[in-house]
Design a protein around this motif. Structure first.
Motif, PDB file in Angstrom:
ATOM      1  N   THR A   1      53.006  30.714  24.656  1.00  0.00           N
ATOM      2  CA  THR A   1      52.180  30.860  23.466  1.00  0.00           C
ATOM      3  C   THR A   1      51.208  31.749  24.021  1.00  0.00           C
ATOM      4  O   THR A   1      51.115  32.626  25.030  1.00  0.00           O
ATOM      5  CB  THR A   1      51.455  29.210  23.575  1.00  0.00           C
ATOM      6  OG1 THR A   1      50.665  29.050  24.658  1.00  0.00           O
ATOM      7  CG2 THR A   1      52.674  28.348  23.584  1.00  0.00           C
ATOM      8  N   GLU A   2      50.116  32.134  23.040  1.00  0.00           N
ATOM      9  CA  GLU A   2      48.834  32.647  23.235  1.00  0.00           C
ATOM     10  C   GLU A   2      48.150  32.203  24.429  1.00  0.00           C
ATOM     11  O   GLU A   2      47.258  33.294  25.171  1.00  0.00           O
ATOM     12  CB  GLU A   2      48.200  32.872  21.968  1.00  0.00           C
ATOM     13  CG  GLU A   2      48.791  33.476  20.782  1.00  0.00           C
ATOM     14  CD  GLU A   2      47.927  33.636  19.771  1.00  0.00           C
ATOM     15  OE1 GLU A   2      46.495  33.372  19.830  1.00  0.00           O
ATOM     16  OE2 GLU A   2      48.379  33.949  18.744  1.00  0.00           O
TER      17      GLU A   2
ATOM     18  N   GLY B   1      48.490  37.433  27.321  1.00  0.00           N
ATOM     19  CA  GLY B   1      48.966  38.698  27.008  1.00  0.00           C
ATOM     20  C   GLY B   1      48.508  39.942  27.700  1.00  0.00           C
ATOM     21  O   GLY B   1      48.944  40.778  27.713  1.00  0.00           O
TER      22      GLY B   1
ATOM     23  N   ASP C   1      44.531  34.411  29.638  1.00  0.00           N
ATOM     24  CA  ASP C   1      44.801  35.281  28.516  1.00  0.00           C
ATOM     25  C   ASP C   1      46.343  36.060  28.828  1.00  0.00           C
ATOM     26  O   ASP C   1      46.351  37.049  29.558  1.00  0.00           O
ATOM     27  CB  ASP C   1      43.876  36.465  28.523  1.00  0.00           C
ATOM     28  CG  ASP C   1      43.925  37.442  27.484  1.00  0.00           C
ATOM     29  OD1 ASP C   1      44.877  37.373  26.747  1.00  0.00           O
ATOM     30  OD2 ASP C   1      43.150  38.395  27.307  1.00  0.00           O
TER      31      ASP C   1
END
Length: 173
Positions: free
Chosen positions: A111-112, A41, A39
């Motif tokens: 990217t995510e 983010g 993750d």
């Protein structure tokens, strides 16, 4: 050659589950691509900066290379911001001074699910074993420490046992 870093047992990451490093010896340089999976983010990524030498990069999300040399060892810090640092040590954490060797962050892809940081490190030719590590800071301020090998005790990338990867001889040009 592809290797995997592991988190120090005292500093697991809730967000990141794997860090891989692709490594190639290219004459006087070591080419690296650090790939962080999870993750992403939830990671505090440094803001883009000038691709210049900067100190204290290891205090935030950063990738590192340690290379023993005839006169001690070198430490290279590679920030996803584009900033970099290189230091000479005369012995274990002794005599830290800026090194002549340079580094360069070549590319950062996001990217995510993953982030990659590609870099070149101007490594001394006598550096045949290296340590690879990463400092990952999450958005809540937690920090996890990743390396090829962790000696007993607290995270310590400078420890000789952390220099766990033997490089192949340089590829001819």
């Amino acid at each position: 050659m592809l290797v995997t870093l592991t988190p120090h047992p005292d500093t697991p990451s809730a967000a990141i589950h794997r860090i891989e490093v692709d490594v190639e010896r290219r004459e006087d340089f070591i080419w690296l691509r650090f790939a962080v999976f999870g993750d992403v983010g939830q990671v505090r990524w440094p803001e883009p900066a000038e691709p210049d030498r900067a100190d204290d990069l290891w205090r935030h999300t950063c990738f590192e290379v340690f290379a023993p040399t005839d006169d001690g060892y070198r430490e290279f810090n590679l920030s996803p911001s584009g900033a970099w640092a290189s230091y000479t040590f005369a012995g274990y954490r002794l005599g830290m001074t800026p090194a002549n060797e340079r580094s360069q962050v070549l590319d950062v892809e996001t990217t995510e699910a993953w982030v990659t940081v590609e870099a070149l490190v101007e490594a001394p030719l006598e550096a045949v074993r290296i340590g690879l590590s990463a400092v990952i800071e999450d958005i809540d301020g937690g920090v996890s420490y990743w390396a090829l090998a962790h000696p007993p005790g607290k995270p310590d990338f400078h420890h000789p046992d952390s220099f766990a990867l033997t490089l192949p001889p340089p590829e001819p040009a």
